[in-house]
Design an enzyme around this catalytic site. Structure first.
Site, PDB file in Angstrom:
ATOM      1  N   ASN A 115      -7.959 -13.801  28.870  1.00  8.76           N
ATOM      2  CA  ASN A 115      -6.890 -13.189  29.688  1.00  8.76           C
ATOM      3  C   ASN A 115      -7.393 -11.926  30.386  1.00  8.76           C
ATOM      4  OD1 ASN A 115      -5.651 -10.585  28.214  1.00  8.76           O
ATOM      5  ND2 ASN A 115      -6.317 -12.014  26.643  1.00  8.76           N
ATOM      6  N   TYR A 139     -16.420  -6.948  30.190  1.00  6.80           N
ATOM      7  CA  TYR A 139     -16.183  -8.181  29.422  1.00  6.80           C
ATOM      8  C   TYR A 139     -15.397  -9.193  30.275  1.00  6.80           C
ATOM      9  CZ  TYR A 139     -13.640 -11.138  26.069  1.00  6.80           C
ATOM     10  OH  TYR A 139     -13.071 -12.200  25.414  1.00  6.80           O
TER      11      TYR A 139
HETATM   12  P1  NAI Z   1     -15.935 -13.364  17.662  1.00  9.65           P
HETATM   13  O1  NAI Z   1     -16.566 -12.125  18.153  1.00  9.65           O
HETATM   14  O2  NAI Z   1     -15.291 -13.351  16.324  1.00  9.65           O
HETATM   15  O3  NAI Z   1     -16.971 -14.564  17.700  1.00  9.65           O
HETATM   16  C1  NAI Z   1     -17.971 -14.672  18.702  1.00  9.65           C
HETATM   17  C2  NAI Z   1     -19.209 -15.263  18.058  1.00  9.65           C
HETATM   18  O4  NAI Z   1     -20.209 -15.336  19.067  1.00  9.65           O
HETATM   19  C3  NAI Z   1     -19.765 -14.404  16.920  1.00  9.65           C
HETATM   20  O5  NAI Z   1     -19.906 -15.163  15.748  1.00  9.65           O
HETATM   21  C4  NAI Z   1     -21.109 -13.932  17.438  1.00  9.65           C
HETATM   22  O6  NAI Z   1     -22.116 -13.850  16.426  1.00  9.65           O
HETATM   23  C5  NAI Z   1     -21.443 -15.002  18.463  1.00  9.65           C
HETATM   24  N1  NAI Z   1     -22.400 -14.475  19.440  1.00  9.65           N
HETATM   25  C6  NAI Z   1     -22.402 -13.255  20.033  1.00  9.65           C
HETATM   26  N2  NAI Z   1     -23.494 -13.094  20.797  1.00  9.65           N
HETATM   27  C7  NAI Z   1     -24.198 -14.250  20.686  1.00  9.65           C
HETATM   28  C8  NAI Z   1     -25.437 -14.693  21.227  1.00  9.65           C
HETATM   29  N3  NAI Z   1     -26.186 -13.917  22.016  1.00  9.65           N
HETATM   30  N4  NAI Z   1     -25.859 -15.929  20.906  1.00  9.65           N
HETATM   31  C9  NAI Z   1     -25.114 -16.734  20.094  1.00  9.65           C
HETATM   32  N5  NAI Z   1     -23.952 -16.372  19.531  1.00  9.65           N
HETATM   33  C10 NAI Z   1     -23.500 -15.129  19.833  1.00  9.65           C
HETATM   34  O7  NAI Z   1     -14.861 -13.789  18.776  1.00  9.65           O
HETATM   35  P2  NAI Z   1     -13.640 -14.786  18.632  1.00  9.65           P
HETATM   36  O8  NAI Z   1     -12.402 -13.997  18.501  1.00  9.65           O
HETATM   37  O9  NAI Z   1     -13.962 -15.833  17.661  1.00  9.65           O
HETATM   38  O10 NAI Z   1     -13.610 -15.414  20.110  1.00  9.65           O
HETATM   39  C11 NAI Z   1     -14.331 -16.585  20.412  1.00  9.65           C
HETATM   40  C12 NAI Z   1     -14.440 -16.696  21.914  1.00  9.65           C
HETATM   41  O11 NAI Z   1     -13.133 -16.714  22.487  1.00  9.65           O
HETATM   42  C13 NAI Z   1     -15.185 -15.545  22.572  1.00  9.65           C
HETATM   43  O12 NAI Z   1     -15.960 -16.048  23.636  1.00  9.65           O
HETATM   44  C14 NAI Z   1     -14.080 -14.654  23.107  1.00  9.65           C
HETATM   45  O13 NAI Z   1     -14.500 -13.943  24.229  1.00  9.65           O
HETATM   46  C15 NAI Z   1     -13.004 -15.678  23.435  1.00  9.65           C
HETATM   47  N6  NAI Z   1     -11.668 -15.132  23.361  1.00  9.65           N
HETATM   48  C16 NAI Z   1     -11.109 -14.865  22.149  1.00  9.65           C
HETATM   49  C17 NAI Z   1      -9.819 -14.381  22.069  1.00  9.65           C
HETATM   50  C18 NAI Z   1      -9.140 -14.139  20.766  1.00  9.65           C
HETATM   51  O14 NAI Z   1      -7.981 -13.736  20.787  1.00  9.65           O
HETATM   52  N7  NAI Z   1      -9.755 -14.370  19.615  1.00  9.65           N
HETATM   53  C19 NAI Z   1      -9.057 -14.086  23.297  1.00  9.65           C
HETATM   54  C20 NAI Z   1      -9.757 -14.389  24.520  1.00  9.65           C
HETATM   55  C21 NAI Z   1     -11.007 -14.910  24.534  1.00  9.65           C
HETATM   56  C1  15L Z   2      -9.906 -11.091  24.055  1.00 14.49           C
HETATM   57  O1  15L Z   2     -10.487 -11.560  25.027  1.00 14.49           O
HETATM   58  C2  15L Z   2     -10.627 -10.762  22.808  1.00 14.49           C
HETATM   59  O2  15L Z   2     -11.684 -11.654  22.565  1.00 14.49           O
HETATM   60  C3  15L Z   2      -9.727 -10.713  21.585  1.00 14.49           C
HETATM   61  O3  15L Z   2     -10.422 -10.053  20.544  1.00 14.49           O
HETATM   62  C4  15L Z   2      -8.432  -9.967  21.905  1.00 14.49           C
HETATM   63  O4  15L Z   2      -8.700  -8.644  22.202  1.00 14.49           O
HETATM   64  C5  15L Z   2      -7.744 -10.643  23.073  1.00 14.49           C
HETATM   65  O5  15L Z   2      -8.609 -10.741  24.197  1.00 14.49           O
HETATM   66  C6  15L Z   2      -6.481  -9.915  23.534  1.00 14.49           C
HETATM   67  O6  15L Z   2      -6.332  -9.667  24.719  1.00 14.49           O
HETATM   68  O7  15L Z   2      -5.622  -9.661  22.676  1.00 14.49           O
END
Ligand code: NAI
Ligand code: 15L
Length: 276
Positions: A115, A139
């Protein structure tokens, strides 16, 4: 019941919050789930294989994509921060992933966008995927790059991508903003399943939120995806209002969709040497 649409699905970011939540769920979408992250996260279980890789390393990413039928790309830097790591993991990483997909003939990717690609829109506006990106930081910009990159790989090479502009996907909403942005893990899995199973995904952008009463996002451009969220933040509203303080409504953090991200930085480019 979940449709088992693919033989081998690659889940990147498997050690992260969403990767951990999706790991047991995605096993029902395929015969073999390949899990990858840059970090160690233990041993594989039944119908799983683990392949560690740094997204910034093209050789490792090439091997990670071998024999894969579809990718659920969750890996990368997931919050605002300095440019160096975002450049490596999200920008170079996305390029490496699509190049490897092209070389291996992988035709479908579900990409975790965010988002924060549109974080500078007002919370009083309802936006669609046709509205121009307004990233709220480095980001968000890196996710906008991923969306454009994937569109290019669709137009040029026919690799279909669903760009999921995920709101806030956590076990439950944590603050008042998340009453609008919350996406339950079960709805995230429903969304990914719809994207994997869709016969004609093309290149699509879909906002990822549960069926929350308050919403800033109109998914009418993505009806073909067939995503029907079944959870809602509404049941958490009383608890959130009791446990959080009222925001200052004059503060951009409370006015803009990106919330706190719109006020982060500047980070400068001190960790990024353009000569390297
Ligand atoms: P997270 O930070 O918990 O997980 C991301 C994973 O990517 C981590 O395990 C990290 O070790 C791995 N990573 C980072 N750099 C890396 C690299 N160079 N090579 C390989 N792996 C690498 O994030 P989360 O919350 O699990 O989010 C997953 C995806 O969803 C992300 O791309 C994030 O941007 C996206 N996202 C998540 C949201 C949320 O609310 N959780 C909201 C919007 C987007
Ligand atoms: C994201 O993109 C992040 O990965 C997550 O950690 C939250 O911050 C989420 O957006 C959010 O907007 O709440």
């Amino acid at each position: 019941m979940t449709l088992k649409t693919h033989n081998r699905i690659l889940l990147t970011g498997a050690a992260g919050g969403l990767g951990t939540a999706l790991r047991p769920l995605l096993k029902s979408n395929c015969n073999m789930l390949r899990l990858s992250d840059v970090l160690e996260f233990g041993a594989c279980q039944e119908n799983e294989e683990i392949m560690l890789a740094d997204l910034a390393n093209s050789a490792q990413v090439f091997e990670m994509l071998r024999d894969v039928d579809a990718v659920v790309h969750m890996g990368g830097i997931s919050v605002e921060g300095p440019f160096g790591p975002i450049l490596q993991a999200n920008i170079l990483g996305a390029y490496n992933l699509y190049e490897a997909a092209r070389m291996h003939g992988v035709k479908r990717v579900v990409f975790a966008s965010s988002n924060h690609v549109t974080g500078f829109y007002s919370q009083a506006q309802t936006i669609t995927a046709d509205d121009p990106p307004r990233p709220d930081g480095l980001y968000g910009l890196s996710k906008a790059f991923g969306e454009d990159l994937s569109r290019f790989y669709f137009d040029r090479y026919g690799i279909e991508t669903a760009c999921l502009r995920i709101g806030s996907s956590f076990p439950k909403p944590k603050d008042r903003r998340m009453l609008a942005t919350w996406l339950s893990y079960a709805d995230l899995h429903r969304l990914i399943t719809a994207c994997l199973a869709n016969p004609a995904m093309g290149h699509s952008i879909i906002f990822g939120a549960s069926n929350n009463s308050v919403s800033w996002w109109d998914n009418s451009r993505a009806k073909h995806v067939g995503f029907h969220p079944q959870d809602s933040s509404d049941g958490f509203k009383t608890e959130i209002y009791q446990t959080t303080t009222a925001p200052d409504l004059n503060d951009p953090i409370a006015q803009l969709q990106g919330g706190a991200f719109v006020a982060m930085g500047p980070h400068g480019f001190v960790d990024y040497d353009p000569k390297n």
